[in-house]
Design a protein around this motif. Structure first.
Motif, mmCIF file in Angstrom:
data_model
loop_
_atom_site.group_PDB
_atom_site.id
_atom_site.type_symbol
_atom_site.label_atom_id
_atom_site.label_comp_id
_atom_site.label_asym_id
_atom_site.label_seq_id
_atom_site.Cartn_x
_atom_site.Cartn_y
_atom_site.Cartn_z
ATOM 1 N N GLY A 247 0.827 -1.199 0.000
ATOM 2 C CA GLY A 247 0.000 0.000 0.000
ATOM 3 C C GLY A 247 0.858 1.243 0.000
ATOM 4 O O GLY A 247 2.036 1.210 -0.374
ATOM 5 N N ALA A 248 0.283 2.334 0.436
ATOM 6 C CA ALA A 248 0.992 3.612 0.443
ATOM 7 C C ALA A 248 2.177 3.550 1.398
ATOM 8 O O ALA A 248 1.999 3.234 2.581
ATOM 9 C CB ALA A 248 0.041 4.722 0.855
ATOM 10 N N PRO A 249 3.388 3.846 0.932
ATOM 11 C CA PRO A 249 4.573 3.765 1.805
ATOM 12 C C PRO A 249 4.484 4.690 3.016
ATOM 13 O O PRO A 249 4.972 4.348 4.087
ATOM 14 C CB PRO A 249 5.723 4.178 0.877
ATOM 15 N N ASP A 250 3.857 5.856 2.845
ATOM 16 C CA ASP A 250 3.802 6.797 3.969
ATOM 17 C C ASP A 250 3.044 6.213 5.152
ATOM 18 O O ASP A 250 3.387 6.460 6.309
ATOM 19 C CB ASP A 250 3.146 8.107 3.535
ATOM 20 N N GLY A 256 5.139 2.498 11.554
ATOM 21 C CA GLY A 256 6.369 2.052 12.195
ATOM 22 C C GLY A 256 6.896 3.071 13.189
ATOM 23 O O GLY A 256 7.288 2.721 14.317
ATOM 24 N N VAL A 257 6.910 4.330 12.801
ATOM 25 C CA VAL A 257 7.393 5.391 13.695
ATOM 26 C C VAL A 257 6.480 5.510 14.913
ATOM 27 O O VAL A 257 6.956 5.632 16.059
ATOM 28 C CB VAL A 257 7.477 6.733 12.939
ATOM 29 N N SER A 258 5.166 5.467 14.691
ATOM 30 C CA SER A 258 4.211 5.643 15.793
ATOM 31 C C SER A 258 4.294 4.500 16.795
ATOM 32 O O SER A 258 4.356 4.725 18.015
ATOM 33 C CB SER A 258 2.785 5.754 15.234
ATOM 34 N N LEU A 347 -6.425 10.563 12.380
ATOM 35 C CA LEU A 347 -6.381 10.967 10.975
ATOM 36 C C LEU A 347 -6.466 9.763 10.050
ATOM 37 O O LEU A 347 -7.228 9.770 9.063
ATOM 38 C CB LEU A 347 -5.105 11.755 10.692
ATOM 39 N N TYR A 348 -5.697 8.725 10.337
ATOM 40 C CA TYR A 348 -5.691 7.556 9.459
ATOM 41 C C TYR A 348 -6.996 6.773 9.528
ATOM 42 O O TYR A 348 -7.388 6.105 8.563
ATOM 43 C CB TYR A 348 -4.507 6.650 9.790
ATOM 44 N N LEU A 349 -7.687 6.867 10.661
ATOM 45 C CA LEU A 349 -8.950 6.141 10.797
ATOM 46 C C LEU A 349 -10.134 6.925 10.252
ATOM 47 O O LEU A 349 -11.021 6.369 9.595
ATOM 48 C CB LEU A 349 -9.211 5.824 12.276
#
Length: 665
Positions: A247-250, A256-258, A347-349
């Motif tokens: 999927g989208a790399p971002d 991973g960072v979160s 935001l992602y949800l």
């Protein structure tokens, strides 16, 4: 570090506390939606859901006759109306709702008591209200396991609450195997902690007993439980390589960072207790291990198949952040890391739904109204279960009949399996559906699963008819649809008719001899073109691509990078297909490129394929971003399909009766 003792008692008895309890109750109902069920429909996911539900109704043996990611209580998860076990599912729903609400209230009430965490508590409640109906059930189930363990470690779970939680989680485990994969080590861990606290370590044993009881209650024999667990492990072990998509790399970088940031902050908070010998050390270590295990499973649940599945991960992280923040209370930061992480999850949800849904659906008042309606359905069931179930049965039958009316399947007299992922249409037609163990073609992604289907078709249980069409998902080669079994189908089944895009195959009275010639084996390297042997007959091609040690590690941690099969044709055209190593190893018919049921029929007829459908060469494409995960050497085998046997006078009698003896739609 344990959560702070609840200094919320005064507030808890106040108007504010009652309001918090009411809001959390409504939100929990919106999340879990007890007594809310769906009905049959068409589509890929709808088909496996109906097929698994139908298997439960018929008493099929999970682990031998059915091998899938869902278990015998799968209606707890997928929500298709479960007929006779509906009362049990509703009871579990209600128990889950109550415990889930208690867990949330404990966490949120404690957040409001910590001065530096009130902003986080407000953000969490605001986000929870807006997203209650949109949080994925997978994420909710995994969070419930995590929260049950985390609250126990924090000394905030009573005996009745823990026992009830274990009962619900055992039901989860019999609905979706991955929940059990998380639950078992969680209970083992907190039992070990119980020993250090001089308490009885009963959780693991109780979980196993309850899981076995649910397995039996769902109509499965207790002796079949080992086979179910073994089969579920087979499916799980091949999932990362067989079902992965990018999927989208971002999104995955942000995840991973979160998740790493959450672990780092929790570790910093736990370190003072870890350094000092004593009970606090065991608690701090248990908190960290629970968090790391939970986030690891969330990563695989959401980002192996990186599409809408990623919302599972964000759901689980969003719900877990408040609990982790409480356990990390000593960490003070003006940068508010937990608030920032919660906002990222939000935001992602929420963003995908804001773009699709009108405000009259998303606003809190509408959500509350639907939650109350859901609870009213529970009340209706409790006040008149027979009438309620009779009404659901009528709705189910109406949806089934509507699906049947819209489907375009031929009607045959005899047992049936279907290769394309259209199982719901077969069941809705009330045919004698007899599926192969893996049900849908795209889930047959390892040699052991392929062998299970082969054994089924070689057994007396094999269906009398097979509805056939090539084609798969995720850009796979069209011959990936149970492609290893195509020679067996040619050998044991003959054409009976066709309808729209399906070819109807009927079991032969006597199987034909083996149709495959001795294979020609060639060795190549990744990126090297392999010429196809000169032949006018179909070629069964096996491609053995092995993972490197790094590739195996990547498969364990998340997923290996995908590779491509490139086919080159006479006119210079090249076609790229996703290659699943576990499926390609046993071979599929790659020459010619069979893209329709009619082209498969031409193999029976012995007709020479057009040049435009016969690849001249193949290449296994893996650039520098993928090649590290695979060994450079590739073994490729070519075996001819003997169409002379198929067209021998005694073997082609089907031509005279083709298209007769069944009702086409």
């Amino acid at each position: 570090m344990p959560l702070r003792r609840d200094r919320f008692s005064n507030f808890g008895s106040s108007v504010g506390g009652l309001l918090l309890t009411l809001v959390i109750g409504v939100v929990s109902a919106a999340c879990i939606r007890p007594a809310a069920f769906g009905f049959p429909s068409a589509g890929l996911d709808a088909s496996w859901i109906y097929a698994v539900s139908n298997a439960v109704e018929k008493g099929a043996a999970f682990g031998s006759e059915i091998v899938f990611t869902s278990g015998p209580l799968s209606s707890f998860y997928h929500r298709l109306y479960p007929h006779r076990i509906a009362p049990a599912i509703i009871a579990l729903d209600c128990l889950w709702l109550v415990i889930f609400a208690i867990q949330l209230r404990k966490i949120v009430a404690s957040l409001f008591q910590v001065g530096g965490r009130r902003v986080l508590a407000g953000m969490f409640m605001f986000g929870l209200i807006l997203m209650a109906e949109r949080l994925l059930r997978d994420g909710l189930m995994l969070f419930f396991v995590f929260a049950s363990g985390y609250l126990y470690v924090s000394r905030r779970s009573s005996l009745p609450l823990m026992v009830a939680s274990i009962v619900v989680i055992a039901g989860f485990a019999m609905a979706k195997f991955s929940v059990g994969v998380l639950a078992l080590p969680v209970f083992v861990l907190i039992d070990m902690l119980s020993v250090t606290r001089r308490k009885i370590p009963y959780k693991t044993v109780l979980f196993l007993i309850c899981a076995a009881a649910f397995f039996v209650a769902a109509g499965q024999p207790l002796t079949g439980l080992p086979a179910y667990l073994q089969a579920s492990l087979e499916v799980s072990q091949g999932y990362s390589a067989g079902m992965s998509i990018d999927g989208a790399p971002d999104a995955i970088w942000m995840w991973g960072v979160s998740s790493f940031a959450v672990v780092v902050v929790a570790a910093v908070a736990a370190w003072p207790n870890i350094k000092v010998r004593g009970p606090a050390r065991a608690t701090a270590v248990a908190h960290l291990l629970l968090l790391i295990g939970y986030l690891s499973l969330l990563t695989k649940a959401g980002f192996v198949r990186h599409d809408a599945h990623s919302l599972i991960s964000w759901t689980g992280l969003f719900l877990a952040i408040p609990a982790v923040a409480l356990a990390s209370e000593p960490v003070k930061s003006k940068h508010r890391p937990f608030e920032l992480l919660l906002f990222i999850c939000f935001l992602y949800l929420y963003a995908p739904y804001v773009l699709k849904m009108p405000w009259n659906v998303l606003n809190p008042v509408a959500i509350a109204g639907r939650s109350i309606a859901t609870l009213e359905s529970v009340v209706d069931f409790a006040s008149g279960p027979r009438g309620w179930m009779a009404d659901k049965e009528r709705q189910f039958a109406a949806a089934r009949d509507q699906l049947h009316a819209s489907a375009k399947l031929p009607v045959v007299s005899g047992s049936v399996d279907i290769i394309p992922s259209r199982q719901s249409e077969v069941i809705a037609a009330q045919l004698n559906y007899r599926p192969r163990p893996t049900i849908q073609e795209y889930t047959t992604y390892t040699p052991s699963l392929i062998q299970r289907n082969r054994d089924f078709y070689l057994s007396p249980k094999a269906p009398e008819f097979v509805y056939f069409a090539p084609g798969s998902i995720d850009g796979r080669h069209p011959a990936s649809a149970e492609g290893t079994l195509w020679p067996l189908l040619l050998q044991r089944y003959e054409p009976f008719g066709s309808s729209h895009d399906l070819l109807v195959l009927r079991r032969r009275s006597q199987p034909l001899p083996d149709l495959l010639s001795a294979p020609i084996v060639r060795q190549a390297t990744l990126g090297e073109w392999i010429d196809v042997p000169t032949s006018t007959k179909p070629l069964f091609v096996g491609i053995d691509v092995q993972y490197s040690p790094l590739g195996r590690f990547a498969e364990l941690v998340l997923k290996p990078p995908s590779i491509v099969l490139r086919a080159l044709y006479k006119d210079g055209r090249a076609e790229n297909y996703r290659l699943i190593p576990g499926m390609a190893r046993d071979g599929v018919i790659l020459v010619p490129t069979v893209k329709s049921a009619n082209m498969f029929l031409q193999i029976y007829e012995g007709a020479a394929a057009e040049d435009g459908t016969r690849p001249l060469a193949f290449e296994i494409v893996a650039n520098w971003r993928q090649s590290w995960a695979y060994r450079s050497k590739v073994m490729i085998s070519f075996a001819e399909v003997d169409t002379d046997i198929l067209n021998a006078p005694g073997n082609a009698t089907w031509k005279a009766s083709f298209g007769k003896g069944y009702a086409a739609r």
